[in-house]
Design an enzyme around this catalytic site. Structure first.
Site, PDB file in Angstrom:
ATOM      1  N   ARG A  91       0.843  -1.218   0.000  1.00  0.00           N
ATOM      2  CA  ARG A  91       0.000   0.000   0.000  1.00  0.00           C
ATOM      3  C   ARG A  91       0.875   1.263   0.000  1.00  0.00           C
ATOM      4  NH1 ARG A  91      -0.434   4.600   2.763  1.00  0.00           N
ATOM      5  NH2 ARG A  91      -0.095   3.473   4.697  1.00  0.00           N
TER       6      ARG A  91
ATOM      7  N   CYS B 271       4.068   9.522   0.466  1.00  0.00           N
ATOM      8  CA  CYS B 271       2.700   9.962   0.195  1.00  0.00           C
ATOM      9  C   CYS B 271       2.755  11.102  -0.809  1.00  0.00           C
ATOM     10  CB  CYS B 271       2.037  10.421   1.495  1.00  0.00           C
ATOM     11  SG  CYS B 271       0.393  11.119   1.246  1.00  0.00           S
TER      12      CYS B 271
END
Ligand code: HMG
Ligand code: MG
Length: 318
Positions: A13, A239
């Protein structure tokens, strides 16, 4: 009995969400199969977020049903809203993580909501997941510092953690999203959490290793009584909404430290190195983690272990 630590794998992820190279569905499935084979039992598999926000994980609906159902293994998925919950449920998820942060500025960039708004979005998601008996985690990102507003006082992160616990999460995970934290901050955050009544076994840490402090922070967490740490095989991660964020702490570096320090965790270093090399090859680059390059070490012979030629090892290494 040895002290037991949970290693929560985020490579599929967090590791893949920020990559420019497209990784095929087949490669994602194989990466996760290799992580399971290495002994990992908590593998954050993907995100049911907007495919416009994170195109790298747009195949979540197809990926989840393809993962091996292994007793004792869970595959939490990131869910930002009820739309994501609908998708996660339809795909057969059984565990999830909601995510917010200690600062409004980051939360707004990441998910277009204030902290308060994100908690309201999480409320029905967590209620539905609770009714289904799913394991539930809540992330508090930017707990150590924000790329938009700077320093974050521990009390702000703890307030958000308390709000998530009120909404029913089993565990809160403090994220050092941009990798600015140092060990005394870890201690301060644990102290502030326990003073507010958060049990140690409901706290996890998620360190990005942007400035090389992740393992030092793990040691501070261990000393403070924390027994769950996130890591990414191969040290991938970041991110797209957190400028300056680099990879997560590499699972192989964490496993080496825990093995040599006498902690039990059930994960095989050689297996993690295989999975990490597989991920590096899928991304078309060498394995950059310390233990990925050096290998493990056998104290009975003095030799390095788990090294091999090819992608992921330095040229000419044995
Ligand atoms: P938005 O644009 O404000 O929301 O996005 P919206 O409700 O207006 O929806 C916009 C479009 O997205 C609509 O489609 C919706 O249907 C669709 P359109 O009408 O334009 O065709 N949509 C969805 N589609 C699929 N699944 C969904 C979904 N929701 C809406 N669940 C939203 C709000 C939260 C959706 C968006 O901002 C988003 O998905 N953000 C994800 C950001 C993200 O994944 N960031 C990385 C993870 S957090 C992280 O990495 C930190 C962590 O590692 C810890 C740490 O390091 O600290 C966890
Ligand atoms: Mg992260």
């Amino acid at each position: 009995m040895a002290d037991r630590v949970r290693i929560y794998e985020v490579g599929p992820r967090d590791g893949l969400q920020n990559e420019s190279v497209a990784v095929t569905l087949e490669a994602k499935v194989e990466f996760i199969e290799r992580l399971v084979a290495a002994g990992l039992r908590e593998i954050e598999a993907t995100s049911f977020v907007s495919p416009k926000a994170i195109p790298q994980l747009a195949d979540a609906d197809e990926l989840l049903p393809r993962l091996p159902a292994v007793p004792g293994v869970r595959y939490p998925v990131l869910v930002p809203n009820e739309r994501g919950m609908d998708r996660a449920e339809a795909a057969g998820a059984g565990a999830l993580a909601v995510f917010t942060a200690a600062t409004d500025a980051f939360t707004e960039r990441n998910i277009g909501m204030t902290i308060a708004g994100s908690l309201e979005a999480a409320r029905p998601v967590l209620a539905r997941a609770g009714a289904l008996g799913w394991w539930r985690r809540g992330y508090v990102s930017t707990a150590f510092g924000c790329p938009f507003t700077g320093a974050v006082a521990p009390g702000r992160a703890v307030d958000v953690a308390l709000a998530l616990l009120d909404l029913g999460v089993d565990e809160v995970c403090y994220g050092d999203t941009i990798g600015v934290g140092v060990p005394n901050q870890v201690q301060a955050l644990v102290d502030a959490s326990t003073a507010a009544g958060v049990p140690l076994d409901r706290i996890a840490f998620h360190f990005h290793d942007t400035r090389g402090t992740a393992l030092a922070n793990v040691l501070a967490g261990l000393a403070a009584g924390i027994r769950c740490f996130d890591a990414s095989a191969g040290g991938t991660g970041g991110c797209p909404y957190a400028p300056g964020a680099a990879g997560n702490l590499a699972t192989e570096d964490l496993v080496y430290l825990l093995d040599a320090s006498g902690y039990e965790h059930g994960v095989r270093l050689d297996g993690v190195l295989e999975a990490a090399r597989f991920a590096a090859a899928a991304l078309g680059r060498p394995l950059a983690s310390k233990v990925g390059q050096a290998g493990g070490w056998d104290p009975t012979t003095g030799a390095a272990t788990g090294r091999r030629m090819g992608l992921g090892t330095p040229t000419g290494s044995p």
